[in-house]
Design an enzyme around this catalytic site. Structure first.
Site, PDB file in Angstrom:
ATOM      1  N   ASN A 199     -10.411  -3.442  -3.288  1.00  0.00           N
ATOM      2  CA  ASN A 199     -10.751  -3.505  -1.859  1.00  0.00           C
ATOM      3  C   ASN A 199     -12.166  -2.947  -1.699  1.00  0.00           C
ATOM      4  O   ASN A 199     -12.381  -1.750  -1.884  1.00  0.00           O
ATOM      5  CB  ASN A 199      -9.708  -2.673  -1.096  1.00  0.00           C
ATOM      6  N   HIS A 257     -10.101 -10.143   4.723  1.00  0.00           N
ATOM      7  CA  HIS A 257     -10.511  -8.902   4.062  1.00  0.00           C
ATOM      8  C   HIS A 257      -9.582  -8.670   2.877  1.00  0.00           C
ATOM      9  O   HIS A 257      -8.363  -8.815   2.990  1.00  0.00           O
ATOM     10  CB  HIS A 257     -10.425  -7.745   5.069  1.00  0.00           C
ATOM     11  N   CYS A 305     -13.706  -2.036   7.599  1.00  0.00           N
ATOM     12  CA  CYS A 305     -13.380  -3.261   6.857  1.00  0.00           C
ATOM     13  C   CYS A 305     -13.434  -4.515   7.728  1.00  0.00           C
ATOM     14  O   CYS A 305     -13.278  -5.636   7.228  1.00  0.00           O
ATOM     15  CB  CYS A 305     -12.018  -3.131   6.193  1.00  0.00           C
TER      16      CYS A 305
HETATM   17  O1  UT7 Z   1      -8.989  -1.807   3.811  1.00  0.00           O
HETATM   18  C1  UT7 Z   1      -8.513  -1.196   4.968  1.00  0.00           C
HETATM   19  C2  UT7 Z   1      -7.117  -1.552   5.270  1.00  0.00           C
HETATM   20  N1  UT7 Z   1      -6.248  -1.078   4.228  1.00  0.00           N
HETATM   21  C3  UT7 Z   1      -5.105  -1.680   3.978  1.00  0.00           C
HETATM   22  O2  UT7 Z   1      -4.785  -2.685   4.576  1.00  0.00           O
HETATM   23  C4  UT7 Z   1      -4.186  -1.072   2.955  1.00  0.00           C
HETATM   24  C5  UT7 Z   1      -2.759  -1.097   3.459  1.00  0.00           C
HETATM   25  N2  UT7 Z   1      -1.782  -0.413   2.601  1.00  0.00           N
HETATM   26  C6  UT7 Z   1      -1.486  -0.811   1.349  1.00  0.00           C
HETATM   27  O3  UT7 Z   1      -2.094  -1.710   0.791  1.00  0.00           O
HETATM   28  C7  UT7 Z   1      -0.295  -0.174   0.691  1.00  0.00           C
HETATM   29  O4  UT7 Z   1       0.340   0.683   1.605  1.00  0.00           O
HETATM   30  C8  UT7 Z   1      -0.634   0.618  -0.612  1.00  0.00           C
HETATM   31  C9  UT7 Z   1      -1.035  -0.360  -1.723  1.00  0.00           C
HETATM   32  C10 UT7 Z   1      -1.750   1.600  -0.346  1.00  0.00           C
HETATM   33  C11 UT7 Z   1       0.624   1.368  -1.102  1.00  0.00           C
HETATM   34  O5  UT7 Z   1       1.682   0.458  -1.335  1.00  0.00           O
HETATM   35  P1  UT7 Z   1       3.108   0.668  -0.649  1.00  0.00           P
HETATM   36  O6  UT7 Z   1       3.958  -0.424  -1.111  1.00  0.00           O
HETATM   37  O7  UT7 Z   1       2.894   0.788   0.841  1.00  0.00           O
HETATM   38  O8  UT7 Z   1       3.599   2.035  -1.288  1.00  0.00           O
HETATM   39  P2  UT7 Z   1       4.203   3.329  -0.539  1.00  0.00           P
HETATM   40  O9  UT7 Z   1       3.101   4.205  -0.109  1.00  0.00           O
HETATM   41  O10 UT7 Z   1       5.236   2.889   0.452  1.00  0.00           O
HETATM   42  O11 UT7 Z   1       4.964   4.022  -1.744  1.00  0.00           O
HETATM   43  C12 UT7 Z   1       6.119   3.433  -2.356  1.00  0.00           C
HETATM   44  C13 UT7 Z   1       6.627   4.366  -3.437  1.00  0.00           C
HETATM   45  C14 UT7 Z   1       6.885   5.786  -2.954  1.00  0.00           C
HETATM   46  O12 UT7 Z   1       7.958   6.297  -3.741  1.00  0.00           O
HETATM   47  P3  UT7 Z   1       9.469   6.322  -3.158  1.00  0.00           P
HETATM   48  O13 UT7 Z   1       9.403   7.132  -1.883  1.00  0.00           O
HETATM   49  O14 UT7 Z   1       9.834   4.870  -2.918  1.00  0.00           O
HETATM   50  O15 UT7 Z   1      10.241   6.953  -4.259  1.00  0.00           O
HETATM   51  C15 UT7 Z   1       5.626   6.534  -3.319  1.00  0.00           C
HETATM   52  O16 UT7 Z   1       5.839   7.903  -3.520  1.00  0.00           O
HETATM   53  O17 UT7 Z   1       5.641   4.497  -4.491  1.00  0.00           O
HETATM   54  C16 UT7 Z   1       5.224   5.873  -4.592  1.00  0.00           C
HETATM   55  N3  UT7 Z   1       3.787   5.873  -4.791  1.00  0.00           N
HETATM   56  C17 UT7 Z   1       3.204   5.672  -5.965  1.00  0.00           C
HETATM   57  N4  UT7 Z   1       3.717   5.454  -7.188  1.00  0.00           N
HETATM   58  C18 UT7 Z   1       2.844   5.271  -8.185  1.00  0.00           C
HETATM   59  C19 UT7 Z   1       2.823   6.003  -3.829  1.00  0.00           C
HETATM   60  N5  UT7 Z   1       1.602   5.900  -4.397  1.00  0.00           N
HETATM   61  C20 UT7 Z   1       1.822   5.689  -5.703  1.00  0.00           C
HETATM   62  C21 UT7 Z   1       0.971   5.479  -6.803  1.00  0.00           C
HETATM   63  N6  UT7 Z   1       1.517   5.265  -8.016  1.00  0.00           N
HETATM   64  N7  UT7 Z   1      -0.359   5.446  -6.654  1.00  0.00           N
END
Ligand code: UT7
Length: 310
Positions: A271, A240, A116
């Site tokens: 993305n 990005h 990226c």
């Molecule tokens: O392009 C290359 C570089 N990439 C990036 O920069 C991406 C960086 N990361 C992100 O953008 C974010 O981490 C994501 C959008 C991928 C995820 O968002 P997040 O706020 O970091 O979510 P998380 O993984 O911390 O999950 C939060 C909660 C968890 O539940 P609990 O433990 O709080 O109960 C997950 O189990 O959301 C849950 N969860 C979901 N819920 C619904 C994780 N994935 C999902 C999902 N749908 N798809």
């Protein structure tokens, strides 16, 4: 060989696949919801390539538009550089196929693998080639068919990525239309974002998120300093398009004045990996002046530079 005091982006072209996919269709496969995806990523929809929209056709379409915009004939292209992370074959690369499809028969052609961050890495390379006299006109493309490498059932990535291609033509300039690059990579953290044995992408989302929000402000400040300007001199900020929350946090950290347009292409296109910066640049059509570009992602690699918008 004719060296040049500087180089600049002459034009930009975009290709967005025909099919728009909303959050509901994806949420059903990963036990998620439209509301969660919007809240955590800002994404409302993304484009998905159809069978006839492969990397070569998308990249060629974007580059054809950029060449037309620059008024540069394909035979006058010295190099075709293509940044991508979604081409599965290593034996062939995409750039020679695109050069052939463009009719750029006098061009060197190679792919660039900086995920990226590939577009700003490529721009630094194109700038160096033009200034040194090794190239006159360089076509730089970011192209991704993330559909090929994303697992539809992976909760951490299925909703995030989209397909598309963006291209620019870089040519000689009397002034510095592309300022010095600030770049680097932290390979010790590469496990956070990589291909799994299944051949699909796996990402430790929250860790990558934290890395990105920590690395962006100092890299952006160094790129502004290298260009000899401050945030107030910018017309646009084009990071990005990883996640709208990352973009918003970065804009806040940089204290961007209200006149600076901030790219938000991620909302409707997801993305798009190495394609996201040129696609977002094309979407800011009509904005002139200086833009800060900043790429980051797998590697973990990052790169930023200030450019004069075409
Ligand atoms: O392009 C290359 C570089 N990439 C990036 O920069 C991406 C960086 N990361 C992100 O953008 C974010 O981490 C994501 C959008 C991928 C995820 O968002 P997040 O706020 O970091 O979510 P998380 O993984 O911390 O999950 C939060 C909660 C968890 O539940 P609990 O433990 O709080 O109960 C997950 O189990 O959301 C849950 N969860 C979901 N819920 C619904 C994780 N994935 C999902 C999902 N749908 N798809």
């Amino acid at each position: 060989m004719r060296t040049s005091p500087g180089s600049r982006i002459l034009s930009v072209g975009a290709y967005r696949p025909r099919t728009r996919v909303g959050n509901d269709a994806i949420a059903a496969l990963i036990d998620s919801s439209d509301e969660w995806i919007r809240r955590r990523s800002g994404i409302e929809s993304r484009r998905r390539a159809a069978d006839d929209e492969d990397l070569v056709t998308m990249a060629t379409a974007a580059a054809t538009k950029a060449l037309a915009g620059a008024g540069v004939a394909p035979r006058d292209v010295s190099a075709v550089l293509l940044a991508t992370m979604s081409y599965r074959s290593r034996a062939t690369t995409v750039a020679p196929l695109v050069a052939a499809a463009l009719g750029a028969t006098n061009a060197a052609a190679m792919d660039l693998g900086a995920a990226c961050a590939g577009f700003p890495y490529g721009l630094a390379t194109a700038d160096a080639l033009v200034r040194s006299g090794a190239a006159d006109n360089v076509v730089l493309i970011g192209a991704e068919r993330m559909t090929d490498i994303v697992d539809d059932h992976d909760r951490g990535t299925a909703f995030l990525f989209g397909d598309g291609a963006g291209a620019v033509v870089v040519g000689p300039s009397e002034t510095l239309g592309i300022s010095p690059v600030v770049w680097g990579a932290d390979g010790a953290k590469s496990d956070l974002l990589r291909y799994a044995e299944t051949g699909t992408l796996r990402m430790a989302g929250p860790e990558v998120f934290r890395w990105a929000t920590a690395v962006i402000p100092p890299v952006a400040e160094r790129a502004l300093e290298a260009a000899g300007i401050t945030a107030a001199d910018l017309a646009a900020f084009i990071p990005h398009q990883a996640n709208l929350r990352i973009t918003t946090a970065a804009a806040r950290a940089l204290c961007l004045p209200p006149h600076v347009r901030v790219a938000t292409d991620v909302i409707t296109n997801g993305n798009t990996g190495a394609a996201s910066i040129p696609l977002a640049m094309a979407a800011l059509n009509g904005t002139s002046g200086r833009a800060l570009l900043l790429g980051f992602g797998a590697g973990l690699a990052y790169a930023a530079q200030v450019v004069e918008l075409p």
